[in-house]
Design a protein around this motif. Structure first.
Motif, short mmCIF file in Angstrom:
data_model
loop_
_atom_site.label_atom_id
_atom_site.label_comp_id
_atom_site.label_asym_id
_atom_site.label_seq_id
_atom_site.Cartn_x
_atom_site.Cartn_y
_atom_site.Cartn_z
N GLN A 79 12.55 70.25 34.70
CA GLN A 79 11.27 70.96 34.56
C GLN A 79 11.35 72.35 35.20
OE1 GLN A 79 8.84 67.82 36.32
NE2 GLN A 79 7.61 67.75 34.42
N VAL A 80 11.96 72.42 36.38
CA VAL A 80 12.11 73.72 37.06
C VAL A 80 12.95 74.65 36.19
CG1 VAL A 80 13.15 74.89 39.06
CG2 VAL A 80 11.78 72.81 39.39
N GLU A 81 14.00 74.14 35.60
CA GLU A 81 14.85 74.96 34.73
C GLU A 81 14.06 75.48 33.52
OE1 GLU A 81 18.77 74.45 31.88
OE2 GLU A 81 18.58 73.13 33.62
N HIS A 82 13.31 74.59 32.88
CA HIS A 82 12.50 74.99 31.72
C HIS A 82 11.46 76.04 32.11
CE1 HIS A 82 13.86 72.35 28.52
NE2 HIS A 82 13.81 71.31 29.33
N LEU A 83 10.78 75.83 33.22
CA LEU A 83 9.74 76.76 33.65
C LEU A 83 10.34 78.11 34.06
CD1 LEU A 83 7.43 74.33 35.64
CD2 LEU A 83 6.92 75.46 33.46
N THR A 84 11.49 78.08 34.71
CA THR A 84 12.15 79.32 35.10
C THR A 84 12.55 80.13 33.86
OG1 THR A 84 12.96 78.30 37.13
CG2 THR A 84 14.08 80.31 36.40
N THR A 85 13.09 79.45 32.87
CA THR A 85 13.43 80.12 31.60
C THR A 85 12.18 80.68 30.94
OG1 THR A 85 15.33 78.67 31.28
CG2 THR A 85 14.47 79.77 29.32
N LEU A 86 11.11 79.91 30.96
CA LEU A 86 9.85 80.36 30.36
C LEU A 86 9.31 81.60 31.08
CD1 LEU A 86 7.69 79.91 28.24
CD2 LEU A 86 6.64 78.22 29.75
#
Length: 162
Positions: A79-86
């Motif tokens: 989730q952190v990876e997805h949000l950081t990319t977003l």
């Protein structure tokens, strides 16, 4: 002396523009600076401007805000990876979408400085600025929608309106 409504409106906009420009500069400041509340980045600040409940509700899901709540929400590494990319993608898209608004405002300022500004041209620039800022608002709203989708129903309850 009466000032036509469109000229009066543009004078008001031009007077507000330096404040808006200052606000835009602060939005990209690093987290924790005086110009920004902790946990908010460009995507979290100013989210409720202009579109009322839609952006207010989605502002709760601003990706940078969610990352600031990572411990509280118990976000997974994925989730952190997805949000950081977003955050990275939406910030770049927002900056790109803001460029025409900035250019239109610069042209409006030049025309206002002229003795007798061309009102139809000013109207077109005003509309271009408004359209560009609407695009920025949509990018923020879309980022909130995408970020919300990464959360579990339990995490959403901790964040705010769904």
């Amino acid at each position: 002396m009466r000032i036509p409504v469109c000229v009066a409106t543009l004078l008001v906009v031009a007077g507000v523009a330096p404040v808006m420009a200052q606000q835009h500069r602060h939005q990209g400041a690093p987290a924790g600076t005086e110009s920004q509340r902790p946990g908010e980045g460009m995507m979290g600040q100013g989210m409720n401007m202009g579109m009322g409940p839609l952006t207010r509700d989605l502002g709760s899901y601003a990706p940078s805000r969610l990352l600031g709540m990572a411990d509280t929400l118990q976000l997974s590494a994925e989730q952190v990876e997805h949000l950081t990319t977003l955050v990275t993608e939406s910030t770049a898209a927002e900056e790109h979408a803001h460029a025409p608004a900035h250019a239109a405002m610069q042209q409006l300022r030049k025309l206002l400085a002229a003795g007798a500004p061309d009102i139809p041209t000013m109207r077109a620039l005003f509309q271009a600025h408004h359209t560009a800022m609407g695009n920025v608002q949509w990018i923020r709203a879309e980022a909130g929608l995408k970020a919300r989708a990464f959360l579990t129903p339990e995490q959403r309850k901790r964040v705010g309106p769904s």
